[in-house]
Design a protein around this motif. Structure first.
Motif, PDB file in Angstrom:
ATOM      1  N   TRP A 116       0.828  -1.207   0.000  1.00  0.00           N
ATOM      2  CA  TRP A 116       0.000   0.000   0.000  1.00  0.00           C
ATOM      3  C   TRP A 116       0.863   1.259   0.000  1.00  0.00           C
ATOM      4  O   TRP A 116       0.482   2.286  -0.581  1.00  0.00           O
ATOM      5  CB  TRP A 116      -0.966  -0.013   1.180  1.00  0.00           C
ATOM      6  CG  TRP A 116      -2.065  -1.012   1.026  1.00  0.00           C
ATOM      7  CD1 TRP A 116      -2.274  -2.138   1.769  1.00  0.00           C
ATOM      8  CD2 TRP A 116      -3.118  -0.993   0.054  1.00  0.00           C
ATOM      9  NE1 TRP A 116      -3.374  -2.822   1.323  1.00  0.00           N
ATOM     10  CE2 TRP A 116      -3.920  -2.141   0.269  1.00  0.00           C
ATOM     11  CE3 TRP A 116      -3.462  -0.115  -0.982  1.00  0.00           C
ATOM     12  CZ2 TRP A 116      -5.036  -2.425  -0.508  1.00  0.00           C
ATOM     13  CZ3 TRP A 116      -4.574  -0.409  -1.760  1.00  0.00           C
ATOM     14  CH2 TRP A 116      -5.347  -1.544  -1.521  1.00  0.00           C
ATOM     15  N   ALA A 117       2.027   1.186   0.642  1.00  0.00           N
ATOM     16  CA  ALA A 117       2.951   2.327   0.591  1.00  0.00           C
ATOM     17  C   ALA A 117       3.424   2.562  -0.848  1.00  0.00           C
ATOM     18  O   ALA A 117       3.551   3.705  -1.296  1.00  0.00           O
ATOM     19  CB  ALA A 117       4.140   2.070   1.514  1.00  0.00           C
ATOM     20  N   LYS A 121       3.029   5.847  -3.239  1.00  0.00           N
ATOM     21  CA  LYS A 121       4.160   6.427  -3.984  1.00  0.00           C
ATOM     22  C   LYS A 121       3.812   6.559  -5.460  1.00  0.00           C
ATOM     23  O   LYS A 121       4.102   7.586  -6.093  1.00  0.00           O
ATOM     24  CB  LYS A 121       5.387   5.524  -3.814  1.00  0.00           C
ATOM     25  CG  LYS A 121       6.678   6.112  -4.345  1.00  0.00           C
ATOM     26  CD  LYS A 121       7.170   7.246  -3.461  1.00  0.00           C
ATOM     27  CE  LYS A 121       8.540   7.719  -3.883  1.00  0.00           C
ATOM     28  NZ  LYS A 121       9.034   8.824  -3.033  1.00  0.00           N
ATOM     29  N   LEU A 122       3.174   5.542  -6.005  1.00  0.00           N
ATOM     30  CA  LEU A 122       2.754   5.583  -7.403  1.00  0.00           C
ATOM     31  C   LEU A 122       1.754   6.704  -7.626  1.00  0.00           C
ATOM     32  O   LEU A 122       1.853   7.462  -8.599  1.00  0.00           O
ATOM     33  CB  LEU A 122       2.128   4.237  -7.798  1.00  0.00           C
ATOM     34  CG  LEU A 122       1.572   4.127  -9.221  1.00  0.00           C
ATOM     35  CD1 LEU A 122       2.693   4.290 -10.235  1.00  0.00           C
ATOM     36  CD2 LEU A 122       0.857   2.795  -9.411  1.00  0.00           C
ATOM     37  N   GLY A 123       0.786   6.816  -6.706  1.00  0.00           N
ATOM     38  CA  GLY A 123      -0.221   7.870  -6.841  1.00  0.00           C
ATOM     39  C   GLY A 123       0.374   9.258  -6.773  1.00  0.00           C
ATOM     40  O   GLY A 123      -0.047  10.168  -7.503  1.00  0.00           O
ATOM     41  N   MET A 138      -6.734   5.208  -0.104  1.00  0.00           N
ATOM     42  CA  MET A 138      -6.812   3.759   0.078  1.00  0.00           C
ATOM     43  C   MET A 138      -5.464   3.209   0.539  1.00  0.00           C
ATOM     44  O   MET A 138      -5.404   2.298   1.371  1.00  0.00           O
ATOM     45  CB  MET A 138      -7.259   3.079  -1.222  1.00  0.00           C
ATOM     46  CG  MET A 138      -7.568   1.600  -1.058  1.00  0.00           C
ATOM     47  SD  MET A 138      -8.266   0.846  -2.546  1.00  0.00           S
ATOM     48  CE  MET A 138      -9.924   1.558  -2.540  1.00  0.00           C
ATOM     49  N   GLY A 139      -4.384   3.777   0.017  1.00  0.00           N
ATOM     50  CA  GLY A 139      -3.056   3.363   0.454  1.00  0.00           C
ATOM     51  C   GLY A 139      -2.814   3.673   1.917  1.00  0.00           C
ATOM     52  O   GLY A 139      -2.259   2.849   2.665  1.00  0.00           O
ATOM     53  N   GLY A 218       9.784   7.103   1.374  1.00  0.00           N
ATOM     54  CA  GLY A 218       9.907   8.516   1.047  1.00  0.00           C
ATOM     55  C   GLY A 218       8.566   9.198   0.839  1.00  0.00           C
ATOM     56  O   GLY A 218       8.410  10.001  -0.084  1.00  0.00           O
ATOM     57  N   LEU A 219       7.596   8.867   1.695  1.00  0.00           N
ATOM     58  CA  LEU A 219       6.251   9.433   1.562  1.00  0.00           C
ATOM     59  C   LEU A 219       6.123  10.703   2.390  1.00  0.00           C
ATOM     60  O   LEU A 219       6.842  10.905   3.376  1.00  0.00           O
ATOM     61  CB  LEU A 219       5.207   8.408   2.013  1.00  0.00           C
ATOM     62  CG  LEU A 219       5.262   7.029   1.338  1.00  0.00           C
ATOM     63  CD1 LEU A 219       4.192   6.121   1.908  1.00  0.00           C
ATOM     64  CD2 LEU A 219       5.088   7.162  -0.170  1.00  0.00           C
ATOM     65  N   TYR A 220       5.192  11.539   2.029  1.00  0.00           N
ATOM     66  CA  TYR A 220       4.895  12.726   2.817  1.00  0.00           C
ATOM     67  C   TYR A 220       3.385  12.770   3.041  1.00  0.00           C
ATOM     68  O   TYR A 220       2.635  13.442   2.358  1.00  0.00           O
ATOM     69  CB  TYR A 220       5.391  14.011   2.146  1.00  0.00           C
ATOM     70  CG  TYR A 220       5.138  14.094   0.647  1.00  0.00           C
ATOM     71  CD1 TYR A 220       3.998  14.742   0.156  1.00  0.00           C
ATOM     72  CD2 TYR A 220       6.022  13.536  -0.263  1.00  0.00           C
ATOM     73  CE1 TYR A 220       3.766  14.825  -1.206  1.00  0.00           C
ATOM     74  CE2 TYR A 220       5.793  13.618  -1.622  1.00  0.00           C
ATOM     75  CZ  TYR A 220       4.667  14.267  -2.079  1.00  0.00           C
ATOM     76  OH  TYR A 220       4.431  14.343  -3.444  1.00  0.00           O
TER      77      TYR A 220
END
Length: 221
Positions: A116-117, A121-123, A138-139, A218-220
Motif C-alpha cells: 500500500w505504501a 508512492k505511485l499515486g 486507500m493506500g 519517502g512518503l509525505y
C-alpha cells in the motif's frame, strides 16, 4: 453520511485483504512445514471469499467504522477472518516450526503495508487525475489497518500469533505452562483493551512502524 460511504469505499479492500491474507499466510507456511490440514480444508488460497467471516470480516468492522465516525469523527476498525486450521502436531518439528507458521500472518500484514505504501508512492508520482486522491487515501488506509493488525497479533499472548511465537521460543517446561493461558487469552485481551493498557503498550509501536514505512518509501503523508 457521504463521508461515511466514502470511508467505507476506501477501507473495504484494505480491510478484507489485510484480514484474509493474514490467515492464508498461516496455511501456506503450515503446508511448507508439513501440515496439510489447511490445504485439505480448501483454505490455502488468496481468494478472500474462502476466508471471510460474515461477522468478523464484514459486520463488526462496518459497525465499528460507522459508529466511531458518527461519535468521534474518525473511523476505528477491528475484525478477524475464519481462522485457518493448523495442526501443529503434524509439523515436521512442531515446536520449532510453530514460530514460522505464527509469524507468517504478521509477516503478510507487513508485506501488504509495503504494497500500500508503494501504491501511495505511485499515486504521488502520477499526474493529477480523479483517481489520485482515492488511490492515496486507500493506500493510507491499507498501511494503517495492516500495521495495527501486525502489531496487535505480535502481542505475546496466546492464542495471538505473538503468543505462539513465545511458546516456540521458550524452554519446553515454560512453554507448556505459558500455553495454558490460551483459553483465557481473549478475556485478558478484552480487559487490557477496556482498561486502556492495550493502547498504551501498542500505540507507540504502531506509530514507530508507520513512521518507518513512510520514511522507507519517502512518503509525505
Amino acid at each position: 453520511m457521504d463521508n461515511i460511504i466514502q470511508g467505507i469505499a476506501i477501507y473495504a479492500l484494505p480491510v478484507i485483504f489485510a484480514i484474509t491474507l493474514h490467515e492464508a499466510a498461516h496455511g501456506y507456511v503450515a503446508k511448507y512445514f508439513g501440515d496439510l490440514t489447511a490445504e485439505m480444508a480448501g483454505r490455502i488460497t488468496l481468494n478472500p471469499l474462502r476466508h471471510i467471516d460474515p461477522v468478523g470480516t464484514i459486520l463488526l468492522p462496518l459497525m465499528m467504522f460507522v459508529t466511531s465516525k458518527l461519535l468521534m469523527g474518525s473511523g476505528l476498525l477491528f475484525g478477524w477472518a475464519k481462522p485457518v486450521p493448523v495442526n501443529f502436531g503434524r509439523l515436521r518439528q512442531p515446536k520449532k516450526d510453530m514460530l514460522w507458521v505464527a509469524a507468517a500472518g504478521p509477516g503478510a500484514n507487513l508485506l501488504m503495508a509495503f504494497f500500500w505504501a508503494a501504491i501511495i508512492k505511485l499515486g504521488m508520482n502520477m499526474p493529477d487525475s480523479i483517481y489520485l486522491k482515492p488511490m492515496v487515501l486507500m493506500g493510507i488506509a491499507g498501511i494503517e489497518i495492516n500495521v495495527v493488525l501486525m502489531v496487535l497479533n505480535l502481542l505475546p499472548l496466546p492464542p495471538l500469533d505473538g503468543g505462539r511465537i513465545a511458546v516456540s521460543l521458550l524452554p519446553s517446561r515454560l512453554a507448556w505452562k505459558f500455553a495454558q493461558i490460551e483459553p483465557y487469552g481473549f478475556i485478558i485481551l478484552l480487559v487490557l483493551f477496556i482498561s486502556g493498557v492495550l493502547s498504551v503498550v501498542l500505540w507507540p509501536l504502531i506509530i514507530f512502524t508507520k513512521q518507518m514505512i513512510v520514511t522507507l518509501f519517502g512518503l509525505y503523508i
